[in-house]
Design a protein around this motif. Structure first.
Motif, PDB file in Angstrom:
ATOM      1  N   ILE A  55      38.710  37.142  40.534  1.00  0.00           N
ATOM      2  CA  ILE A  55      38.567  38.312  40.662  1.00  0.00           C
ATOM      3  C   ILE A  55      37.376  38.642  41.608  1.00  0.00           C
ATOM      4  O   ILE A  55      36.503  37.938  41.663  1.00  0.00           O
ATOM      5  CB  ILE A  55      38.549  39.250  39.286  1.00  0.00           C
ATOM      6  CG1 ILE A  55      38.885  40.677  39.587  1.00  0.00           C
ATOM      7  CG2 ILE A  55      37.003  39.082  38.826  1.00  0.00           C
ATOM      8  CD1 ILE A  55      38.899  41.472  38.256  1.00  0.00           C
ATOM      9  N   ILE A  56      37.226  39.972  42.300  1.00  0.00           N
ATOM     10  CA  ILE A  56      36.355  40.243  42.966  1.00  0.00           C
ATOM     11  C   ILE A  56      35.343  41.638  42.300  1.00  0.00           C
ATOM     12  O   ILE A  56      36.245  42.098  41.387  1.00  0.00           O
ATOM     13  CB  ILE A  56      36.505  40.728  44.316  1.00  0.00           C
ATOM     14  CG1 ILE A  56      37.390  42.174  44.461  1.00  0.00           C
ATOM     15  CG2 ILE A  56      37.330  39.757  45.158  1.00  0.00           C
ATOM     16  CD1 ILE A  56      37.657  42.863  45.905  1.00  0.00           C
ATOM     17  N   VAL A  57      34.269  41.792  42.831  1.00  0.00           N
ATOM     18  CA  VAL A  57      33.523  43.038  42.128  1.00  0.00           C
ATOM     19  C   VAL A  57      34.135  44.209  43.000  1.00  0.00           C
ATOM     20  O   VAL A  57      33.989  44.375  43.903  1.00  0.00           O
ATOM     21  CB  VAL A  57      31.885  42.838  42.504  1.00  0.00           C
ATOM     22  CG1 VAL A  57      31.295  43.951  42.025  1.00  0.00           C
ATOM     23  CG2 VAL A  57      31.571  41.531  41.473  1.00  0.00           C
ATOM     24  N   GLY A  58      34.951  44.943  42.226  1.00  0.00           N
ATOM     25  CA  GLY A  58      35.754  45.877  42.668  1.00  0.00           C
ATOM     26  C   GLY A  58      35.590  47.193  41.962  1.00  0.00           C
ATOM     27  O   GLY A  58      35.055  47.263  40.847  1.00  0.00           O
ATOM     28  N   GLY A  59      36.001  48.453  42.616  1.00  0.00           N
ATOM     29  CA  GLY A  59      36.081  49.669  41.580  1.00  0.00           C
ATOM     30  C   GLY A  59      37.109  49.854  40.908  1.00  0.00           C
ATOM     31  O   GLY A  59      38.273  48.928  40.825  1.00  0.00           O
ATOM     32  N   SER A  84      43.401  46.989  44.188  1.00  0.00           N
ATOM     33  CA  SER A  84      44.414  46.840  43.194  1.00  0.00           C
ATOM     34  C   SER A  84      45.172  45.626  43.711  1.00  0.00           C
ATOM     35  O   SER A  84      45.690  44.651  43.050  1.00  0.00           O
ATOM     36  CB  SER A  84      45.484  47.861  42.908  1.00  0.00           C
ATOM     37  OG  SER A  84      45.990  48.263  44.300  1.00  0.00           O
ATOM     38  N   SER A  85      45.628  45.645  44.974  1.00  0.00           N
ATOM     39  CA  SER A  85      46.270  44.256  45.778  1.00  0.00           C
ATOM     40  C   SER A  85      45.650  43.131  45.552  1.00  0.00           C
ATOM     41  O   SER A  85      46.066  41.979  45.337  1.00  0.00           O
ATOM     42  CB  SER A  85      46.651  44.768  47.259  1.00  0.00           C
ATOM     43  OG  SER A  85      47.411  45.690  47.290  1.00  0.00           O
ATOM     44  N   ILE A  86      44.277  43.249  46.094  1.00  0.00           N
ATOM     45  CA  ILE A  86      43.476  41.998  45.614  1.00  0.00           C
ATOM     46  C   ILE A  86      43.418  41.525  44.354  1.00  0.00           C
ATOM     47  O   ILE A  86      43.525  40.216  44.077  1.00  0.00           O
ATOM     48  CB  ILE A  86      41.959  42.286  46.383  1.00  0.00           C
ATOM     49  CG1 ILE A  86      42.042  42.758  47.768  1.00  0.00           C
ATOM     50  CG2 ILE A  86      41.177  41.047  46.031  1.00  0.00           C
ATOM     51  CD1 ILE A  86      40.752  43.478  48.417  1.00  0.00           C
ATOM     52  N   TYR A  87      43.260  42.454  43.489  1.00  0.00           N
ATOM     53  CA  TYR A  87      43.107  42.165  42.070  1.00  0.00           C
ATOM     54  C   TYR A  87      44.223  41.339  41.644  1.00  0.00           C
ATOM     55  O   TYR A  87      44.359  40.260  41.022  1.00  0.00           O
ATOM     56  CB  TYR A  87      42.963  43.288  41.186  1.00  0.00           C
ATOM     57  CG  TYR A  87      41.713  44.303  41.245  1.00  0.00           C
ATOM     58  CD1 TYR A  87      40.572  43.602  41.604  1.00  0.00           C
ATOM     59  CD2 TYR A  87      41.731  45.262  40.639  1.00  0.00           C
ATOM     60  CE1 TYR A  87      39.248  44.422  41.732  1.00  0.00           C
ATOM     61  CE2 TYR A  87      40.336  46.096  40.768  1.00  0.00           C
ATOM     62  CZ  TYR A  87      39.335  45.593  41.317  1.00  0.00           C
ATOM     63  OH  TYR A  87      38.066  46.274  41.573  1.00  0.00           O
ATOM     64  N   GLU A  88      45.637  41.968  41.988  1.00  0.00           N
ATOM     65  CA  GLU A  88      46.668  41.329  41.711  1.00  0.00           C
ATOM     66  C   GLU A  88      46.846  39.828  42.293  1.00  0.00           C
ATOM     67  O   GLU A  88      47.341  38.946  41.461  1.00  0.00           O
ATOM     68  CB  GLU A  88      47.946  42.271  42.086  1.00  0.00           C
ATOM     69  CG  GLU A  88      49.271  41.651  41.852  1.00  0.00           C
ATOM     70  CD  GLU A  88      50.556  42.528  42.142  1.00  0.00           C
ATOM     71  OE1 GLU A  88      51.609  42.436  42.171  1.00  0.00           O
ATOM     72  OE2 GLU A  88      50.136  43.577  42.965  1.00  0.00           O
ATOM     73  N   LEU A 129      40.404  40.429  33.093  1.00  0.00           N
ATOM     74  CA  LEU A 129      40.242  41.802  33.640  1.00  0.00           C
ATOM     75  C   LEU A 129      41.298  42.480  34.188  1.00  0.00           C
ATOM     76  O   LEU A 129      41.472  43.733  33.908  1.00  0.00           O
ATOM     77  CB  LEU A 129      38.969  41.749  34.154  1.00  0.00           C
ATOM     78  CG  LEU A 129      38.320  43.013  34.666  1.00  0.00           C
ATOM     79  CD1 LEU A 129      38.140  43.893  33.352  1.00  0.00           C
ATOM     80  CD2 LEU A 129      37.019  42.907  35.419  1.00  0.00           C
ATOM     81  N   GLN A 130      42.082  41.801  34.955  1.00  0.00           N
ATOM     82  CA  GLN A 130      43.166  42.569  35.474  1.00  0.00           C
ATOM     83  C   GLN A 130      44.356  43.320  34.464  1.00  0.00           C
ATOM     84  O   GLN A 130      44.796  44.309  34.829  1.00  0.00           O
ATOM     85  CB  GLN A 130      44.096  41.577  36.497  1.00  0.00           C
ATOM     86  CG  GLN A 130      43.411  41.169  37.827  1.00  0.00           C
ATOM     87  CD  GLN A 130      42.640  39.977  37.868  1.00  0.00           C
ATOM     88  OE1 GLN A 130      42.078  39.767  36.598  1.00  0.00           O
ATOM     89  NE2 GLN A 130      42.309  39.575  38.970  1.00  0.00           N
ATOM     90  N   ASP A 131      44.389  42.533  33.363  1.00  0.00           N
ATOM     91  CA  ASP A 131      45.215  43.138  32.499  1.00  0.00           C
ATOM     92  C   ASP A 131      44.635  44.623  31.903  1.00  0.00           C
ATOM     93  O   ASP A 131      45.438  45.560  31.716  1.00  0.00           O
ATOM     94  CB  ASP A 131      45.320  42.222  31.225  1.00  0.00           C
ATOM     95  CG  ASP A 131      46.296  40.973  31.470  1.00  0.00           C
ATOM     96  OD1 ASP A 131      46.885  40.876  32.566  1.00  0.00           O
ATOM     97  OD2 ASP A 131      45.778  39.971  31.024  1.00  0.00           O
ATOM     98  N   TRP A 132      43.246  44.444  31.563  1.00  0.00           N
ATOM     99  CA  TRP A 132      42.601  46.080  31.323  1.00  0.00           C
ATOM    100  C   TRP A 132      42.895  46.875  32.665  1.00  0.00           C
ATOM    101  O   TRP A 132      43.127  48.010  32.505  1.00  0.00           O
ATOM    102  CB  TRP A 132      41.194  45.616  31.040  1.00  0.00           C
ATOM    103  CG  TRP A 132      40.542  46.821  31.006  1.00  0.00           C
ATOM    104  CD1 TRP A 132      40.434  47.618  29.650  1.00  0.00           C
ATOM    105  CD2 TRP A 132      39.994  48.018  31.682  1.00  0.00           C
ATOM    106  NE1 TRP A 132      39.493  48.763  29.609  1.00  0.00           N
ATOM    107  CE2 TRP A 132      39.526  48.877  30.783  1.00  0.00           C
ATOM    108  CE3 TRP A 132      39.692  48.067  33.075  1.00  0.00           C
ATOM    109  CZ2 TRP A 132      38.611  49.800  31.541  1.00  0.00           C
ATOM    110  CZ3 TRP A 132      38.712  48.739  33.519  1.00  0.00           C
ATOM    111  CH2 TRP A 132      38.166  49.964  32.796  1.00  0.00           C
ATOM    112  N   ILE A 183      32.438  36.882  47.849  1.00  0.00           N
ATOM    113  CA  ILE A 183      32.364  35.831  46.551  1.00  0.00           C
ATOM    114  C   ILE A 183      33.580  36.237  45.564  1.00  0.00           C
ATOM    115  O   ILE A 183      33.877  37.590  45.076  1.00  0.00           O
ATOM    116  CB  ILE A 183      31.122  36.136  45.907  1.00  0.00           C
ATOM    117  CG1 ILE A 183      29.882  35.534  46.690  1.00  0.00           C
ATOM    118  CG2 ILE A 183      31.198  35.208  44.624  1.00  0.00           C
ATOM    119  CD1 ILE A 183      28.570  35.739  46.135  1.00  0.00           C
ATOM    120  N   THR A 184      34.215  35.574  44.911  1.00  0.00           N
ATOM    121  CA  THR A 184      35.310  35.735  43.812  1.00  0.00           C
ATOM    122  C   THR A 184      34.648  34.943  42.517  1.00  0.00           C
ATOM    123  O   THR A 184      33.899  34.080  42.733  1.00  0.00           O
ATOM    124  CB  THR A 184      36.692  35.183  44.013  1.00  0.00           C
ATOM    125  OG1 THR A 184      36.645  33.583  44.037  1.00  0.00           O
ATOM    126  CG2 THR A 184      37.191  35.988  45.354  1.00  0.00           C
TER     127      THR A 184
END
Length: 586
Positions: free
Chosen positions: A224-228, A212-216, A412-415, A302-303
């Motif tokens: 963004i990264i590929v994450g869960g 969540s912190s990385i996404y933010e 995507l972060q908004d979703w 990779i981002t």
């Protein structure tokens, strides 16, 4: 958690080193025939002075692992009724475990030894003995060197979001990486020791960095990264286990995105692993499982540009729980997941004869969940994909009213901010999972439906074409080769009563019985390491397939003395847990 509790969690070992001095830990009895790891109360256990010297070497980062639930027990030195009230309220949240040095999210992995309930027993026996609040690679090196010298069991914990319990062990020295959360972005990246530069945006993060912190942070620069989908998951355990994602059908698994790692080995060496140096370690750490080959201290990923998306809340449900046509309908819907993948759809859903799902305001029998389509803001793009499925449902089961509610998001972060995993922790829970390919989903829809009638679980569309076509650096990584054929990852769970060995065993048998029909549908596919249970049959093959033999060779080479041990983990067959000790098998 109240501020006073947070301070308690980070207090130096000397502030409460005698908290359980009147209660020596039990070791479960000595094992006369084999050598065991040192445990509290055993003759080999380091003296208080030795621990104090170690604490000094870390700059005061050693913590005595007092069970957090002890504040609820009047006979315990740390009893505090006010703090107990706060803990009892927060025990079921992800946040509590991720912020506590030793708490795990699933109680059985501490053997229910100190629940926040004054009517239950409380002892430190099921918890690590000490914790190093690691903030640097040097802290981790010192911890590994100390544990190796004194033959002490090691575990590694970040947030404790660990369905296999690998981040917990009684009497262990726990390396807590939660506060290693640095983040650095790159517009291009040159792996150390390589004579080329990768023309890719990337981010270097600490092992305790939560998704969540990385996404933010990356969202601020449109990346963004590929994450869960769980805020409490950190990159260390997520990546070493493979890491499925809502973005995997586009880009591949989380492990496929790794460009470089810094790792502390069992010998205490701080090394860089990438495609140009320490290649075997690099291969193994990308999917071979955590707490096995070394301790990650940083990782470069990779981002990607954060995509705009159309999301859809979908429910195709009979209002009748256990509807007699559930298996037929479920088989048809699941047979359409390869089609959805081919259209670029990813998502999280449940297929159940007794359906309920947070955010889906309907119950019944069938399928419901959240789905995404990337790089568009036109809701008709999503509706057009679902149109033939909806038409078939309306024609075949006219009593059902399918619902597809689309919504657009600028990135995507908004979703994610409204659809992240909002489950609970703090219970006793087994998970079971299985991977299914297109053939298994389409060759016999009736059999698929009957299998899911027993399974009643979650269906994640988190692999697909992107995972099949992924090109990890160095040519490959160690994730289960079955992921390259996977369309869906199916997972289900069974909770059970704490402090009840019979219930624990029956729940494990029940979860495996629920998964068994899926194993029969796709016997060669296996399951997901990070979302499963320690009783998975033939787990070496199930979790790693044909990669297991190479992983075992690397384990023996990089950790010949088994400084790292966990279950179910590569190369663990030379040791077994005997009571509360880890003992060698001869």
């Amino acid at each position: 958690m109240a501020a006073s509790l947070r301070l308690l969690a980070l207090t130096s070992v000397f502030a409460y080193s005698d908290a359980f001095s009147g209660q020596p830990r039990t070791t479960g009895g000595q094992h006369p025939a084999v050598a065991c790891k040192a445990a509290p109360g055993s003759p080999e256990w380091p003296s208080a002075d030795t621990w104090a010297q170690f604490n000094q070497s870390t700059g005061g980062k050693l913590l005595r692992a007092v069970p957090p639930g002890a504040v609820c027990h009047p006979k315990q030195p740390t009893y505090d009724a006010e703090q107990c009230t706060a803990i009892a309220q927060e025990w079921l949240t992800y946040d509590f475990s991720q912020n506590d040095p030793i708490s795990s999210m699933w109680n059985q992995y501490n053997n229910d030894t100190c629940l926040p309930d004054a009517n239950s027993p409380c002892s430190p026996d099921g918890y690590p003995a000490y914790v190093v609040n690691a903030t640097t690679a040097q802290d981790i090196k010192l911890s590994i060197d100390f544990a190796r010298t004194y033959n002490i069991r090691i575990v590694v914990k970040s947030t404790g979001h660990d369905y296999q319990g690998r981040s917990q062990a009684p009497g262990a020295l726990s390396i807590w990486t939660h506060h290693m959360q640095a983040l650095e972005t790159h517009t291009s990246f040159q792996p150390q020791g390589c004579d080329f530069i990768l023309n890719s945006t990337a981010a270097t993060v600490g092992p305790g960095s939560q998704l969540s912190s990385i996404y933010e942070e990356l969202g601020k620069i449109g990346q963004i990264i590929v994450g869960g989908n769980a805020k409490s998951v950190s990159v260390g355990g997520y990546l070493t286990g493979g890491g499925h994602s809502i973005l995997a059908p586009r880009y591949g698994l989380g492990a496929d995105q790794i460009l470089e790692m810094e790792v502390v080995t069992s010998a205490g060496d701080i090394v860089v692993a990438n495609e140009c140096q320490n290649q075997d370690l690099f291969w193994a750490m990308r999917g071979g499982g955590g707490s096995t080959f070394g301790v990650m201290t940083s990782v470069t990923l990779i981002t990607y540009p954060s995509p705009k998306v159309v999301a859809a809340t979908v429910s195709i449900l009979s209002p009748e729980v256990d509807a007699p046509y559930f298996a037929e309908m479920a088989g048809y819907l699941l047979s359409q997941y390869p089609y959805l993948d081919s259209k670029g759809i990813s998502g999280y859903s449940i297929v159940s004869s007794n359906f309920s799902y947070p955010g889906v305001p309907t119950t019944g029998a069938g399928m419901g969940g959240f789905f995404l389509l990337l790089d568009t803001q036109d809701v008709n793009d999503m509706l057009d994909v679902w149109k033939p499925i909806i038409e078939h449902v309306n024609k075949t089961w006219p009593g059902i009213t399918p619902v597809v509610i689309p919504q657009t998001y600028a990135q995507l972060q908004d979703w994610f901010n409204t659809h992240y995993d909002q489950g609970s922790a703090g219970t006793d829970l087994w998970l079971g999972s299985h991977l299914l390919d297109a053939e298994a989903l389409t060759k016999n829809a009736t059999a698929v439906g009957e299998a899911f009638k027993a399974f009643n679980g979650e269906v994640f569309l988190v692999a697909g074409q992107g995972t099949k076509n992924a090109k990890p650096r160095g040519g490959s990584d160690s994730v289960n080769p079955s992921w390259r054929k996977t369309i869906i990852h199916a997972v289900t769970g069974v909770e059970f009563q704490p402090l009840n060995q019979t219930a624990k065993e029956e729940a494990l048998a029940e979860i495996n019985a629920k998964v068994e029909p899926l194993r029969k549908l796709a016997p060669e596919m296996g399951s997901y390491l990070n979302e499963n249970n320690p009783g998975e049959p033939n787990w070496q093959q199930s979790f790693w397939g044909d990669n297991y033999d190479r992983l075992l060779q690397i384990k023996r080479a990089v950790d010949p003395d088994d400084v790292f041990w966990c279950h179910p983990c590569v190369g663990n067959d030379r040791w077994e847990e005997v009571g509360y000790q880890l003992c060698r098998v001869d």
